[in-house]
Design an enzyme around this catalytic site. Sequence first.
Site, PDB file in Angstrom:
ATOM      1  N   HIS A 163      -9.211  -3.201   0.435  1.00  0.00           N
ATOM      2  CA  HIS A 163      -9.157  -1.734   0.516  1.00  0.00           C
ATOM      3  C   HIS A 163      -9.338  -1.068  -0.847  1.00  0.00           C
ATOM      4  O   HIS A 163      -9.526   0.135  -0.924  1.00  0.00           O
ATOM      5  CB  HIS A 163      -7.822  -1.301   1.130  1.00  0.00           C
ATOM      6  CG  HIS A 163      -7.737  -1.605   2.602  1.00  0.00           C
ATOM      7  ND1 HIS A 163      -7.880  -0.656   3.573  1.00  0.00           N
ATOM      8  CD2 HIS A 163      -7.549  -2.774   3.259  1.00  0.00           C
ATOM      9  CE1 HIS A 163      -7.782  -1.206   4.770  1.00  0.00           C
ATOM     10  NE2 HIS A 163      -7.576  -2.505   4.606  1.00  0.00           N
ATOM     11  N   ASP A 214     -10.833   4.615  -7.102  1.00  0.00           N
ATOM     12  CA  ASP A 214     -10.236   4.551  -5.764  1.00  0.00           C
ATOM     13  C   ASP A 214     -11.171   3.757  -4.866  1.00  0.00           C
ATOM     14  O   ASP A 214     -12.386   3.985  -4.888  1.00  0.00           O
ATOM     15  CB  ASP A 214     -10.105   5.989  -5.208  1.00  0.00           C
ATOM     16  CG  ASP A 214      -8.839   6.193  -4.393  1.00  0.00           C
ATOM     17  OD1 ASP A 214      -8.364   5.212  -3.798  1.00  0.00           O
ATOM     18  OD2 ASP A 214      -8.342   7.342  -4.337  1.00  0.00           O
TER      19      ASP A 214
HETATM   20  C1  GDG Z   1      -5.662   2.582  -0.070  1.00  0.00           C
HETATM   21  C2  GDG Z   1      -6.773   2.660  -1.136  1.00  0.00           C
HETATM   22  C3  GDG Z   1      -8.340   3.545   0.615  1.00  0.00           C
HETATM   23  C4  GDG Z   1      -0.609  11.270   1.611  1.00  0.00           C
HETATM   24  N1  GDG Z   1       0.430  12.116   1.497  1.00  0.00           N
HETATM   25  C5  GDG Z   1       0.930  12.269   2.733  1.00  0.00           C
HETATM   26  C6  GDG Z   1       0.203  11.474   3.612  1.00  0.00           C
HETATM   27  N2  GDG Z   1      -0.737  10.871   2.897  1.00  0.00           N
HETATM   28  C7  GDG Z   1      -1.770  10.020   3.512  1.00  0.00           C
HETATM   29  C8  GDG Z   1      -3.113  10.693   3.395  1.00  0.00           C
HETATM   30  C9  GDG Z   1      -4.055   9.501   3.590  1.00  0.00           C
HETATM   31  C10 GDG Z   1      -3.236   8.350   3.007  1.00  0.00           C
HETATM   32  O1  GDG Z   1      -1.889   8.795   2.878  1.00  0.00           O
HETATM   33  C11 GDG Z   1      -3.702   7.995   1.608  1.00  0.00           C
HETATM   34  O2  GDG Z   1      -4.889   7.313   1.718  1.00  0.00           O
HETATM   35  P1  GDG Z   1      -5.851   7.162   0.470  1.00  0.00           P
HETATM   36  O3  GDG Z   1      -7.119   6.586   0.957  1.00  0.00           O
HETATM   37  O4  GDG Z   1      -6.068   8.513  -0.137  1.00  0.00           O
HETATM   38  O5  GDG Z   1      -5.113   6.265  -0.598  1.00  0.00           O
HETATM   39  P2  GDG Z   1      -4.191   4.898  -0.692  1.00  0.00           P
HETATM   40  O6  GDG Z   1      -2.848   5.104  -0.141  1.00  0.00           O
HETATM   41  O7  GDG Z   1      -4.238   4.529  -2.139  1.00  0.00           O
HETATM   42  O8  GDG Z   1      -4.974   3.795   0.186  1.00  0.00           O
HETATM   43  C12 GDG Z   1      -7.771   3.773  -0.791  1.00  0.00           C
HETATM   44  C13 GDG Z   1      -7.226   3.296   1.632  1.00  0.00           C
HETATM   45  O9  GDG Z   1      -6.336   2.254   1.189  1.00  0.00           O
HETATM   46  C14 GDG Z   1      -7.793   2.880   2.985  1.00  0.00           C
HETATM   47  O10 GDG Z   1      -8.640   1.785   2.882  1.00  0.00           O
HETATM   48  O11 GDG Z   1      -9.056   4.702   0.989  1.00  0.00           O
HETATM   49  O12 GDG Z   1      -8.824   3.795  -1.737  1.00  0.00           O
HETATM   50  O13 GDG Z   1      -6.220   2.887  -2.439  1.00  0.00           O
HETATM   51  O14 GDG Z   1      -4.289   9.245   4.944  1.00  0.00           O
HETATM   52  O15 GDG Z   1      -3.233  11.685   4.358  1.00  0.00           O
HETATM   53  N3  GDG Z   1       0.448  11.387   4.937  1.00  0.00           N
HETATM   54  C15 GDG Z   1       1.467  12.133   5.414  1.00  0.00           C
HETATM   55  N4  GDG Z   1       2.234  12.939   4.610  1.00  0.00           N
HETATM   56  C16 GDG Z   1       1.993  13.046   3.272  1.00  0.00           C
HETATM   57  O16 GDG Z   1       2.653  13.800   2.569  1.00  0.00           O
HETATM   58  N5  GDG Z   1       1.744  12.068   6.728  1.00  0.00           N
END
Ligand code: GDG
Length: 455
Positions: A155, A363
């Site tokens: 990921h 990322d």
């Molecule tokens: C890893 C990789 C890759 C955030 N704040 C809240 C909340 N979130 C949710 C977001 C989003 C998720 O968390 C974060 O996803 P990301 O993709 O931005 O980042 P990582 O956590 O680092 O994920 C990344 C991912 O895996 C998938 O393969 O894209 O590059 O690092 O969905 O919305 N959700 C809620 N409340 C919050 O305050 N409910």
Amino acid sequence: MSRLIVISNRVSAPTTAQPAAQGGLAVALTAALREAEGIWFGWSGETGETGDLKFETFDGVTSATIDLPEQDVDEYYDGYANRTLWPLFHYRLELTEFEREFQGGYERVNRVFGEVIAPHIEPDDLIWIHDYHMIPLGWVLRQHGLTNRIGFFLHIPWPPTRLLTALPEHRRLVDALFAYDVVGFQTEEWLETFHDYVTHEMGGSLGPDGAITVGARTIRAIACPIGIDAQEFIANASSKEAAATHRRMIESSIGRSLIVGVDRLDYSKGLEERFNGYQRYLETRPDAHANVYMLQIAPPSRDAVQSYRDIRAHLDALSGRINGAFADIDWVPLRYVNQGFPRNVLAGVYRAARVGLVTPLRDGMNLVAKEYVAAQNPDDPGVLILSRFAGAAAQLDSALIVNPYSADDIADSIAKALAMPREERIARWRPMHENIVSEDVIWWRKRFTTALMQQ
Ligand code: GDG
């Protein structure tokens, strides 16, 4: 039909304690597990003697978890996963800790997972292992005699060869990937850096259709970008809760344009650089003060790790300095919130925001960028400002693409986004929206599992 077996550090299938699947990945994998009568294995998140797997079937999906002793959590999870591999794979050599105990704990926990899971695997099960916590697990399962098709999806980014070779035993880690049939990366860029390692460090060769051969072993490596559950998120954005949040945001902004950021509190997300960029915008455009404010939602994560406590302290200080320097009696330029919100509240916040500011330093993908686009009003969409170093930039190339290290670039992009005419906003938003709908999380899952079945 073969069963699907998913293995990841944490299980996010619905359970009695958490009845709704959380997030696109959980939703997509849960749907596939329900259809294929599969099992999702992982760590319970609890500390304790490992013991037997605890099975729970809820709403047609079975999850199976084990507890881990404190030493394993320290060495495997907080140690090798989050203090060694995470910073190294995000190009942060200066934050990477190299401790032999961490590597020992990591390999030990992967062996334990292999031991407890192998007896539950049937001969035609399709096995899909996720992320950097579990790189050696496919190899461990092979040691238990499993000949199933086993796939691995990373990921996060794959680091450049010259960085990866700073890891003691890097070759051992990469060798383990050759136990899989299919290895998936988020983007072509990470796939290319993997190719570079294989050809330069392992003397491997590249063949057609993603085939990679090292010695007697050929695997297939593909780029397979993860998507969001677009339909779920679009529905979220028009839910009652989202509408109420939208109203609340509009009322509290008294006519000012909202710039929003939503990220786990993590140094890879470029929050400090983002705040500096916003500060540069405020310094250089004093006339704009009356028209704008920024909301940064940043739920804390991994606070057992010192570098995460450090970034949190820096951001507390920096947000305080920005507000101290620029706030007026009736205006706070930066609302910085260290808590998480339900997904439909987030959808309402995204929709109310004129600008989505997504500026990670590195990322794997970044799902927030996709969620922001999905939540917009098609007739009056906001503008996505997106780091060129997010995997998502390869698909969302009609965003305003920025260099997140440059405060000037961020400041100029904010100004450009806020001044952008509606026609241009729609013209930029539409292709991004089409991509998010067509290459959603179900598309991703099918693409990966199809590749695995064909291998
Ligand atoms: C890893 C990789 C890759 C955030 N704040 C809240 C909340 N979130 C949710 C977001 C989003 C998720 O968390 C974060 O996803 P990301 O993709 O931005 O980042 P990582 O956590 O680092 O994920 C990344 C991912 O895996 C998938 O393969 O894209 O590059 O690092 O969905 O919305 N959700 C809620 N409340 C919050 O305050 N409910």
